[in-house]
Motif scaffolding. Sequence first.
Motif, PDB file in Angstrom:
ATOM      1  N   ASN A   1      19.376   0.054  16.811  1.00  0.00           N
ATOM      2  CA  ASN A   1      19.262  -0.860  17.277  1.00  0.00           C
ATOM      3  C   ASN A   1      19.549  -1.883  15.477  1.00  0.00           C
ATOM      4  O   ASN A   1      18.245  -2.479  15.625  1.00  0.00           O
ATOM      5  CB  ASN A   1      18.179  -1.054  17.867  1.00  0.00           C
ATOM      6  CG  ASN A   1      16.964  -0.293  16.749  1.00  0.00           C
ATOM      7  OD1 ASN A   1      17.273   0.319  15.968  1.00  0.00           O
ATOM      8  ND2 ASN A   1      15.451  -0.580  16.506  1.00  0.00           N
TER       9      ASN A   1
ATOM     10  N   SER B   1       9.545  -8.517  17.736  1.00  0.00           N
ATOM     11  CA  SER B   1       8.157  -7.987  18.476  1.00  0.00           C
ATOM     12  C   SER B   1       6.947  -8.345  18.547  1.00  0.00           C
ATOM     13  O   SER B   1       6.440  -7.805  18.919  1.00  0.00           O
ATOM     14  CB  SER B   1       8.171  -6.251  17.848  1.00  0.00           C
ATOM     15  OG  SER B   1       8.146  -6.762  16.556  1.00  0.00           O
TER      16      SER B   1
ATOM     17  N   ASN C   1      15.697 -11.114  23.989  1.00  0.00           N
ATOM     18  CA  ASN C   1      15.687  -9.511  24.605  1.00  0.00           C
ATOM     19  C   ASN C   1      14.609  -9.701  25.717  1.00  0.00           C
ATOM     20  O   ASN C   1      13.710  -9.766  24.949  1.00  0.00           O
ATOM     21  CB  ASN C   1      15.847  -8.475  23.214  1.00  0.00           C
ATOM     22  CG  ASN C   1      16.145  -7.779  23.476  1.00  0.00           C
ATOM     23  OD1 ASN C   1      15.370  -6.666  24.010  1.00  0.00           O
ATOM     24  ND2 ASN C   1      17.224  -6.585  23.361  1.00  0.00           N
ATOM     25  N   ASN C   2      14.606  -8.820  26.339  1.00  0.00           N
ATOM     26  CA  ASN C   2      13.245  -8.060  26.981  1.00  0.00           C
ATOM     27  C   ASN C   2      12.609  -6.934  26.811  1.00  0.00           C
ATOM     28  O   ASN C   2      11.892  -7.160  26.903  1.00  0.00           O
ATOM     29  CB  ASN C   2      14.307  -7.887  28.560  1.00  0.00           C
ATOM     30  CG  ASN C   2      12.989  -7.537  29.767  1.00  0.00           C
ATOM     31  OD1 ASN C   2      13.129  -6.932  30.307  1.00  0.00           O
ATOM     32  ND2 ASN C   2      12.800  -8.787  29.898  1.00  0.00           N
ATOM     33  N   ASP C   3      13.146  -6.198  26.201  1.00  0.00           N
ATOM     34  CA  ASP C   3      12.608  -5.173  25.829  1.00  0.00           C
ATOM     35  C   ASP C   3      11.667  -5.726  24.394  1.00  0.00           C
ATOM     36  O   ASP C   3      10.704  -4.736  24.750  1.00  0.00           O
ATOM     37  CB  ASP C   3      13.150  -4.119  24.935  1.00  0.00           C
ATOM     38  CG  ASP C   3      14.174  -3.258  26.350  1.00  0.00           C
ATOM     39  OD1 ASP C   3      14.045  -3.202  27.041  1.00  0.00           O
ATOM     40  OD2 ASP C   3      14.723  -2.419  25.511  1.00  0.00           O
ATOM     41  N   TYR C   4      12.861  -6.586  23.415  1.00  0.00           N
ATOM     42  CA  TYR C   4      11.271  -7.185  22.703  1.00  0.00           C
ATOM     43  C   TYR C   4      10.656  -8.027  22.931  1.00  0.00           C
ATOM     44  O   TYR C   4       8.581  -8.383  22.486  1.00  0.00           O
ATOM     45  CB  TYR C   4      12.196  -7.686  20.865  1.00  0.00           C
ATOM     46  CG  TYR C   4      13.139  -6.895  20.529  1.00  0.00           C
ATOM     47  CD1 TYR C   4      12.852  -5.090  20.174  1.00  0.00           C
ATOM     48  CD2 TYR C   4      14.613  -7.442  20.121  1.00  0.00           C
ATOM     49  CE1 TYR C   4      14.347  -5.015  19.545  1.00  0.00           C
ATOM     50  CE2 TYR C   4      15.706  -6.279  19.225  1.00  0.00           C
ATOM     51  CZ  TYR C   4      14.899  -5.383  19.097  1.00  0.00           C
ATOM     52  OH  TYR C   4      15.724  -4.767  18.758  1.00  0.00           O
TER      53      TYR C   4
ATOM     54  N   LYS D   1       9.221  -7.388  26.116  1.00  0.00           N
ATOM     55  CA  LYS D   1       7.893  -6.654  26.409  1.00  0.00           C
ATOM     56  C   LYS D   1       6.849  -6.162  25.426  1.00  0.00           C
ATOM     57  O   LYS D   1       5.790  -6.214  25.394  1.00  0.00           O
ATOM     58  CB  LYS D   1       7.867  -5.643  27.509  1.00  0.00           C
ATOM     59  CG  LYS D   1       8.959  -6.424  29.347  1.00  0.00           C
ATOM     60  CD  LYS D   1       9.615  -4.915  29.734  1.00  0.00           C
ATOM     61  CE  LYS D   1      10.360  -5.208  30.870  1.00  0.00           C
ATOM     62  NZ  LYS D   1      10.920  -4.769  30.967  1.00  0.00           N
ATOM     63  N   THR D   2       7.641  -5.746  24.637  1.00  0.00           N
ATOM     64  CA  THR D   2       6.961  -5.560  22.970  1.00  0.00           C
ATOM     65  C   THR D   2       5.401  -6.260  22.401  1.00  0.00           C
ATOM     66  O   THR D   2       4.612  -5.809  22.461  1.00  0.00           O
ATOM     67  CB  THR D   2       7.658  -5.031  22.013  1.00  0.00           C
ATOM     68  OG1 THR D   2       8.138  -3.994  22.229  1.00  0.00           O
ATOM     69  CG2 THR D   2       7.339  -4.341  21.291  1.00  0.00           C
TER      70      THR D   2
END
Length: 250
Positions: free
Chosen positions: A61, A215, A235-238, A240-241
């Motif tokens: 990543n 993050s 970024n959707n994953d970051y 959410k983190t």
Amino acid sequence: MSKKTSINKITDLSLIGNGDCLALMKMLSDASVDLILTDPPYNLGLFMKKRGTNIKGMRDNHFAYAGWDDLEYKKWRTEMKKFLTECHRVLKKRGALLMFMSIIKVETIIELATNAGLYYKTVGIWHKTNPMPRNMNLHFINSTEPWLYFINDAATGTFNNNGKPIHDYVETSTISAIEHKIGGHPTQKPKSLLEHFVKILTNEGDTVLDPFMGSGSTGVVCEYTNRKFIGFELNNDYYKTAEDRIIKKI
Ligand SMILES: C[S@@+](CC[C@H](N)C(=O)[O-])C[C@H]1O[C@@H](n2cnc3c(N)ncnc32)[C@H](O)[C@@H]1O
């Protein structure tokens, strides 16, 4: 780049949005932010790929695969100009912009920010005391990252030095294994580094914006230093983190 979403209140202090920061910043009022503290992509993706650096092999990543890191120079410059113009609009008079950047981009950022109405103050250095000794027998180990400091529409702003000299370099270790496990971001900044700037450049109750929050490290620091926080992440994953970290203050 066209994704636009709402800005969501997730704690008493924090508002965050998942989308392009240029679109989300448009939703903020003029002169509403005391400090923009941010760590945008350094746009080194193409530069490193052209040098044949095996970035994919270095880390899955890796930052070079994130948004805004793979732009041709002219496009990056145009995006940065728009970004810095928005910074000027949302910052209060005497508010501050503190941004990290690659050393080869420092001159461009100073030019663009000055043209946007920000007063250039300082280029400083973050020195990492325990960098990865990658290729240590071939060249100097990369252990520094510059940061740039500007004031909006004035020459001075909040500077809480408590009567002591504060140097233009900051030394910390890189993030601990525990901090990395919690954030999981390839270019995550240590909370101690961000706290240094939050405490010097703002007072309790002030509003801090991080348009490239990754993050959510800046947001976590704002939560435990009692500053209001606004953060954006593409970024959707970051995202959410970041939401999870800010709610839990970890
Ligand atoms: C250098 S990282 C920030 C890391 C952060 N300081 C931390 O401690 O986790 C930059 C972030 O900006 C995000 N990003 C890139 N382009 C963006 C855009 N146009 N709007 C919002 N976020 C963006 C990337 O996905 C990346 O997570």
